[in-house]
Design a protein around this motif. Sequence first.
Motif, PDB file in Angstrom:
ATOM      1  N   GLY A   1       5.218   8.335  -9.306  1.00  0.00           N
ATOM      2  CA  GLY A   1       3.805   8.495  -9.730  1.00  0.00           C
ATOM      3  C   GLY A   1       3.460   7.882 -10.898  1.00  0.00           C
ATOM      4  N   ALA A   2       4.781   7.587 -11.804  1.00  0.00           N
ATOM      5  CA  ALA A   2       4.158   7.101 -13.582  1.00  0.00           C
ATOM      6  C   ALA A   2       3.654   5.399 -12.437  1.00  0.00           C
ATOM      7  N   THR A   3       4.315   4.810 -11.728  1.00  0.00           N
ATOM      8  CA  THR A   3       3.370   3.044 -11.678  1.00  0.00           C
ATOM      9  C   THR A   3       2.185   3.410 -10.854  1.00  0.00           C
ATOM     10  N   LEU A   4       1.774   4.010 -10.453  1.00  0.00           N
ATOM     11  CA  LEU A   4       0.418   4.442  -9.690  1.00  0.00           C
ATOM     12  C   LEU A   4      -0.551   4.667 -10.641  1.00  0.00           C
ATOM     13  N   VAL A   5       0.578   5.674 -11.690  1.00  0.00           N
ATOM     14  CA  VAL A   5      -1.271   5.759 -12.232  1.00  0.00           C
ATOM     15  C   VAL A   5      -0.804   5.123 -13.720  1.00  0.00           C
ATOM     16  N   ALA A   6      -0.174   4.455 -13.966  1.00  0.00           N
ATOM     17  CA  ALA A   6       0.141   3.493 -14.960  1.00  0.00           C
ATOM     18  C   ALA A   6      -1.244   1.798 -14.633  1.00  0.00           C
TER      19      ALA A   6
ATOM     20  N   VAL B   1      -0.667  16.638  -9.177  1.00  0.00           N
ATOM     21  CA  VAL B   1      -0.596  16.139  -7.526  1.00  0.00           C
ATOM     22  C   VAL B   1       0.871  16.620  -7.028  1.00  0.00           C
ATOM     23  N   ALA B   2       0.996  17.211  -5.912  1.00  0.00           N
ATOM     24  CA  ALA B   2       1.752  18.460  -5.386  1.00  0.00           C
ATOM     25  C   ALA B   2       1.648  17.640  -3.766  1.00  0.00           C
ATOM     26  N   LEU B   3       2.448  16.914  -2.681  1.00  0.00           N
ATOM     27  CA  LEU B   3       3.244  16.446  -1.950  1.00  0.00           C
ATOM     28  C   LEU B   3       4.355  17.412  -1.313  1.00  0.00           C
TER      29      LEU B   3
ATOM     30  N   ALA C   1      -1.391   7.786  -4.547  1.00  0.00           N
ATOM     31  CA  ALA C   1      -2.658   7.042  -4.759  1.00  0.00           C
ATOM     32  C   ALA C   1      -4.093   7.559  -4.729  1.00  0.00           C
ATOM     33  N   HIS C   2      -4.317   7.597  -3.743  1.00  0.00           N
ATOM     34  CA  HIS C   2      -5.805   8.679  -2.657  1.00  0.00           C
ATOM     35  C   HIS C   2      -5.223   9.649  -3.581  1.00  0.00           C
ATOM     36  N   GLU C   3      -4.476  11.113  -3.817  1.00  0.00           N
ATOM     37  CA  GLU C   3      -4.113  12.109  -3.943  1.00  0.00           C
ATOM     38  C   GLU C   3      -4.709  12.253  -6.085  1.00  0.00           C
ATOM     39  N   ILE C   4      -4.410  11.333  -6.971  1.00  0.00           N
ATOM     40  CA  ILE C   4      -4.253  10.192  -8.302  1.00  0.00           C
ATOM     41  C   ILE C   4      -5.554   9.995  -8.377  1.00  0.00           C
ATOM     42  N   ALA C   5      -6.710   8.942  -7.694  1.00  0.00           N
ATOM     43  CA  ALA C   5      -8.137   9.357  -7.295  1.00  0.00           C
ATOM     44  C   ALA C   5      -8.460  10.251  -7.238  1.00  0.00           C
ATOM     45  N   HIS C   6      -8.713  11.306  -6.258  1.00  0.00           N
ATOM     46  CA  HIS C   6      -9.399  12.637  -6.569  1.00  0.00           C
ATOM     47  C   HIS C   6      -9.452  13.113  -7.917  1.00  0.00           C
ATOM     48  N   LEU C   7      -8.810  13.045  -8.038  1.00  0.00           N
ATOM     49  CA  LEU C   7      -8.400  13.664 -10.195  1.00  0.00           C
ATOM     50  C   LEU C   7      -8.585  12.449 -11.023  1.00  0.00           C
ATOM     51  N   THR C   8      -8.487  11.150 -11.042  1.00  0.00           N
ATOM     52  CA  THR C   8      -9.525  10.266 -11.837  1.00  0.00           C
ATOM     53  C   THR C   8     -10.839  10.279 -12.135  1.00  0.00           C
ATOM     54  N   GLN C   9     -11.188  10.362 -10.416  1.00  0.00           N
ATOM     55  CA  GLN C   9     -12.570  10.703 -10.214  1.00  0.00           C
ATOM     56  C   GLN C   9     -13.358  11.942 -10.538  1.00  0.00           C
ATOM     57  N   ARG C  10     -12.580  12.777 -10.801  1.00  0.00           N
ATOM     58  CA  ARG C  10     -12.666  14.119 -11.530  1.00  0.00           C
ATOM     59  C   ARG C  10     -13.729  14.568 -10.309  1.00  0.00           C
ATOM     60  N   HIS C  11     -12.761  14.452  -8.891  1.00  0.00           N
ATOM     61  CA  HIS C  11     -13.005  15.443  -7.716  1.00  0.00           C
ATOM     62  C   HIS C  11     -14.043  16.909  -7.731  1.00  0.00           C
TER      63      HIS C  11
ATOM     64  N   GLU D   1     -14.305   7.570  -1.578  1.00  0.00           N
ATOM     65  CA  GLU D   1     -14.106   7.149  -2.535  1.00  0.00           C
ATOM     66  C   GLU D   1     -12.964   7.253  -2.904  1.00  0.00           C
ATOM     67  N   ALA D   2     -12.303   8.340  -2.618  1.00  0.00           N
ATOM     68  CA  ALA D   2     -10.595   8.752  -3.172  1.00  0.00           C
ATOM     69  C   ALA D   2      -9.463   7.099  -1.938  1.00  0.00           C
ATOM     70  N   ASP D   3     -10.542   6.902  -0.586  1.00  0.00           N
ATOM     71  CA  ASP D   3      -9.396   6.161  -0.072  1.00  0.00           C
ATOM     72  C   ASP D   3      -9.706   4.588  -1.280  1.00  0.00           C
ATOM     73  N   ARG D   4     -10.788   4.535  -1.162  1.00  0.00           N
ATOM     74  CA  ARG D   4     -10.850   3.209  -1.863  1.00  0.00           C
ATOM     75  C   ARG D   4     -10.587   2.680  -3.579  1.00  0.00           C
ATOM     76  N   VAL D   5     -10.750   3.723  -4.069  1.00  0.00           N
ATOM     77  CA  VAL D   5     -10.170   4.198  -5.526  1.00  0.00           C
ATOM     78  C   VAL D   5      -9.126   3.467  -5.568  1.00  0.00           C
ATOM     79  N   GLY D   6      -7.489   4.448  -4.364  1.00  0.00           N
ATOM     80  CA  GLY D   6      -6.969   4.596  -4.481  1.00  0.00           C
ATOM     81  C   GLY D   6      -5.745   3.438  -4.220  1.00  0.00           C
ATOM     82  N   ILE D   7      -6.882   1.957  -2.935  1.00  0.00           N
ATOM     83  CA  ILE D   7      -6.535   0.817  -2.303  1.00  0.00           C
ATOM     84  C   ILE D   7      -6.952   0.052  -3.531  1.00  0.00           C
ATOM     85  N   GLU D   8      -7.428   0.235  -4.639  1.00  0.00           N
ATOM     86  CA  GLU D   8      -6.901  -0.637  -5.028  1.00  0.00           C
ATOM     87  C   GLU D   8      -5.955  -0.399  -6.412  1.00  0.00           C
ATOM     88  N   THR D   9      -5.721   0.399  -6.479  1.00  0.00           N
ATOM     89  CA  THR D   9      -4.693   1.406  -7.454  1.00  0.00           C
ATOM     90  C   THR D   9      -3.530   0.880  -6.524  1.00  0.00           C
TER      91      THR D   9
END
Length: 485
Positions: free
Chosen positions: A77-82, A111-113, A132-142, A200-208
């Motif tokens: 998770g830290a690698t993806l968040v960074a 984030v829970a898995l 990455a998809h779940e991180i995007a939900h949070l960074t995009q403040r869905h 949107e979470a898919d798109r942002v997640g793929i970039e991450t």
Amino acid sequence: MQLFKKMTTSLLVASLSLSSPVMATSYSELPDIGTVAAGTLSVEKEIEYGNAYMRMLRGSQPIVTDPLLSEYISSLGATLVANANDVKTPFEFILIRNRDINAFAFFGGHVALHTGLFLHAQSESELASVVAHEIAHLTQRHLARAMEEQARQTPLTMAALVGSLMLAIAAPQAGIAAAQATTAASIQSRINYTRSNEKEADRVGIETLSRSGFDVNAMPRFFTRLSDQYRFASKPPQFLLTHPMPDARITDSRERAQQYPQKTVPYSPEYQLARSRVIARYAGIDASAALDGFNRDLKKASPAQAQSLNYGKALVYIDSRQFDKAGALLTPLYKAQPNNRFFLDAMTDLDVSQKHFDQALKRLNTALESQPNNPVLLLNRDYVLVKAEKYKQATSGLMQYTHRYPNDTNGWSLLQEAYDNQGIRHGALAAQGELYALQGRWHKAINNYTQASQLVDLGSLDQARYDARIDQLRVEEARYAALQR
């Protein structure tokens, strides 16, 4: 450590040190549909709700406290968040013992898995795509934006929306989608908004994923396999219920991934070891079935894959008390990689099961010389000290550990056990009080500290420390209660 296998109603999660998000050339033109949501909820308030949510979750869900698995998912998770944009909070990653395929995110960077993800993700990149998809939900403040949308469509006040949201915490498996069911807005508008968030979470997640060095094609590949597998199922997994996956969404993610540079991602031994550990201990599979699965996979495995499969078999043998078979598999693995914490931990389990405490301590102390602050090794050492009845030495180490990692219930549980076995009742009460506080059980936590204060000498340093903690807990209790009003 076998101790942690049994402690499935607590949480081991370390706070992640977040570096500034890495900037990279964007291969996708993402629509700016608003990540601020400032009119709805401040980031500070989101963190408060997230902390309250985590306390409720600890008391209601089978959280996996295994230190190795927690270290692995936190590192991933830290690698993806960074490498994510718009990171505004610390992130915490937890694992829930549930064979259903699901993941969810909540306020405050949580984030829970589900362990079921490890059974279906065939590579680290596939697991990373879900994270990455779940991180995007949070960074995009869905979640905040969903509340903002609902506030525009309904006469409910923000306080009422937040109150409904707190009630929804009782069923966290619904994840962000749960917020969509808290008002009387039209069903169609809720579905459309949820699908917009997912896309949107898919798109942002793929970039991450791309920035983090993972295979961007892993996301559409994993989603396609899930969709095909459960297309005609009468009861699809929770992931497909809370993450709508129409064909158009899968196609969009595939096309989006093709816009990024294609790369060959190296095999991840850490992921495969973590996966074998889940199968052996947290998948609800009996010993014979787990062994059959490992043996079947070994027939077609490469040497690298065989390592993780034999490790999984060794864990099954340890847990079924077939120590000779476990040792025959583990010893060559450990000798080849003496600093591998998966193997060190398994050797510790094997030694403790056979009461070879001095051998376990010697091995762990050697490892700690090169990794002095690693929490997995520190917990293993203190676990061995407790089992070897060296309680005073264990207490000293655990006092330092719980100070450094106050949210790790493993440390408090071991400390409680060490105090109990020394007959130090006030110390055991205080350690148990911290466990209650981590579950939001404030009354019990305060009661424990009150009893501890009454057991020590009047005016002593211990009494002053316990009374100060009571004051802190009362403040936390009041803040927690205010959030639920």
